[in-house]
Structures are given as C-alpha cells and as structure tokens.
Motif scaffolding. Structure first.
Motif, PDB file in Angstrom:
ATOM      1  N   THR A 207       5.196  -5.221 -13.767  1.00 43.96           N
ATOM      2  CA  THR A 207       4.943  -3.928 -13.143  1.00 43.96           C
ATOM      3  C   THR A 207       4.905  -4.048 -11.628  1.00 43.96           C
ATOM      4  N   VAL A 208       5.088  -2.918 -10.992  1.00 45.79           N
ATOM      5  CA  VAL A 208       4.663  -2.739  -9.612  1.00 45.79           C
ATOM      6  C   VAL A 208       3.307  -2.073  -9.759  1.00 45.79           C
ATOM      7  N   GLN A 209       2.294  -2.652  -9.163  1.00 54.27           N
ATOM      8  CA  GLN A 209       0.946  -2.124  -9.358  1.00 54.27           C
ATOM      9  C   GLN A 209       0.407  -1.494  -8.086  1.00 54.27           C
ATOM     10  N   ILE A 210      -0.186  -0.329  -8.247  1.00 57.01           N
ATOM     11  CA  ILE A 210      -0.942   0.294  -7.162  1.00 57.01           C
ATOM     12  C   ILE A 210      -2.333  -0.323  -7.226  1.00 57.01           C
ATOM     13  N   ASP A 211      -2.617  -1.210  -6.289  1.00 60.65           N
ATOM     14  CA  ASP A 211      -3.909  -1.897  -6.281  1.00 60.65           C
ATOM     15  C   ASP A 211      -4.983  -1.099  -5.558  1.00 60.65           C
ATOM     16  N   TYR A 212      -4.577  -0.382  -4.531  1.00 60.16           N
ATOM     17  CA  TYR A 212      -5.527   0.373  -3.715  1.00 60.16           C
ATOM     18  C   TYR A 212      -4.896   1.687  -3.292  1.00 60.16           C
ATOM     19  N   LEU A 213      -5.691   2.726  -3.312  1.00 63.85           N
ATOM     20  CA  LEU A 213      -5.297   4.018  -2.762  1.00 63.85           C
ATOM     21  C   LEU A 213      -6.522   4.577  -2.055  1.00 63.85           C
ATOM     22  N   PHE A 214      -6.343   4.909  -0.790  1.00 64.41           N
ATOM     23  CA  PHE A 214      -7.469   5.403   0.020  1.00 64.41           C
ATOM     24  C   PHE A 214      -6.987   6.559   0.872  1.00 64.41           C
ATOM     25  N   VAL A 215      -7.780   7.627   0.900  1.00 66.49           N
ATOM     26  CA  VAL A 215      -7.549   8.755   1.806  1.00 66.49           C
ATOM     27  C   VAL A 215      -8.849   8.965   2.569  1.00 66.49           C
ATOM     28  N   SER A 216      -8.748   9.053   3.900  1.00 63.11           N
ATOM     29  CA  SER A 216      -9.965   9.248   4.701  1.00 63.11           C
ATOM     30  C   SER A 216     -10.623  10.556   4.285  1.00 63.11           C
TER      31      SER A 216
END
Length: 158
Positions: free
Chosen positions: A74-83
């Motif tokens: 897989t390509v993994q989304i490890d982190y997602l952050f929005v201020s």
C-alpha cells in the motif's frame, strides 16, 4: 493532479526535518507531539511529508509512506494534520474544498502515480476515530479492513 494554487504554497519534505515554526500552529500539546513525531519520521526518511502553507504559515500536512498490511502493498497515509483555524473551512483557491479533503485528494493522485510504476494498488490509512472513519468511507469510498492483529485500516483501491 490537485494543483497548488493562489494563496496556498506547497512544500515537500524528503529526509528533512520540518520547520520548528510548524509547532506554533499546533493548538494543543497533543498536536505539537504529533508534528514532532511527523518531523522525526520525515527526517529519518521513513515518510514523505507534503505541507500546505497559507500566507507563509502552516495550513495542513500529510505524511505518506510505502507500507504493507497483511502482505498487501500500500501507499499509506501515516499523518494528516490541519491547523485548528482552518478545520472545516472550504477554500475557493482549493476548488472549494477543505484542506483535509484537498490533502487526501493529493494522496490519491500520488498513489495512482506510484501504482503505475510499482505493484501498489491500495491507499491505506488508520482513522483516529469513528467520525473520521465515516468521513473517509462516505467522502472517498474507503473500505474497512481489520489486519491480523485486529488493527482497523481503511483501504481505497487506486
């Protein structure tokens, strides 16, 4: 591919520590620790981080890596952050989408590009909570998958 446009500026971090100024965008200690961990992973080269800046300050981050879940590449989304001040807001400059949606769209496009070169057919992520799981499944079509260790993943065929 989603385009970086208007007042938003992209930054890509490969094997590079994130700017310490990004820590000031975190509104809680948990967010600061999250950004520190993301920076450490980026510096080690285990993930690639894409940052979206607005007026020279951090608006959002997404960290991607190559991964394997139950022998599924897989390509993994490890982190997602929005201020915090940008959460939930749609921006005309981003085709009237929220920053989180824009960053997920970017991950999908990048995963499709990677899949044309190597044997990866899935984008995966671990949702932080049930509300986010519902958002990812409804908005993007991710499907739930529990791995052998009972970790809950969401998969999207790319």
């Amino acid at each position: 591919m989603p385009r970086w446009c208007g007042i938003f500026k992209p930054r890509k971090f490969v094997a590079t520590k994130l700017p310490t100024a990004y820590l000031t965008r975190a509104s809680t200690e948990q967010e600061r620790q999250f950004i520190k961990q993301l920076s450490s992973s980026a510096e080690k080269g285990s993930i690639v981080v894409y940052a979206l800046e607005l007026d020279d300050s951090l608006a959002g981050l997404i960290g991607l890596s190559a991964s394997r879940v139950d022998s599924i590449s897989t390509v993994q989304i490890d982190y997602l952050f929005v201020s915090s001040e940008h959460r939930g807001s749609a921006f005309e400059e981003l085709a009237n989408t929220k920053i989180s949606t824009y960053l997920i769209d970017l991950a999908i496009v990048l995963a499709k590009k990677i899949s044309s070169e190597v044997g990866v057919r899935w984008l995966a992520l671990v949702p932080d909570n049930d509300k986010l799981e519902e958002f990812y499944t409804k908005e993007f079509g991710f499907k739930p998958h529990n791995d052998r260790d009972k970790q809950r993943y969401l998969f999207l065929k790319i």
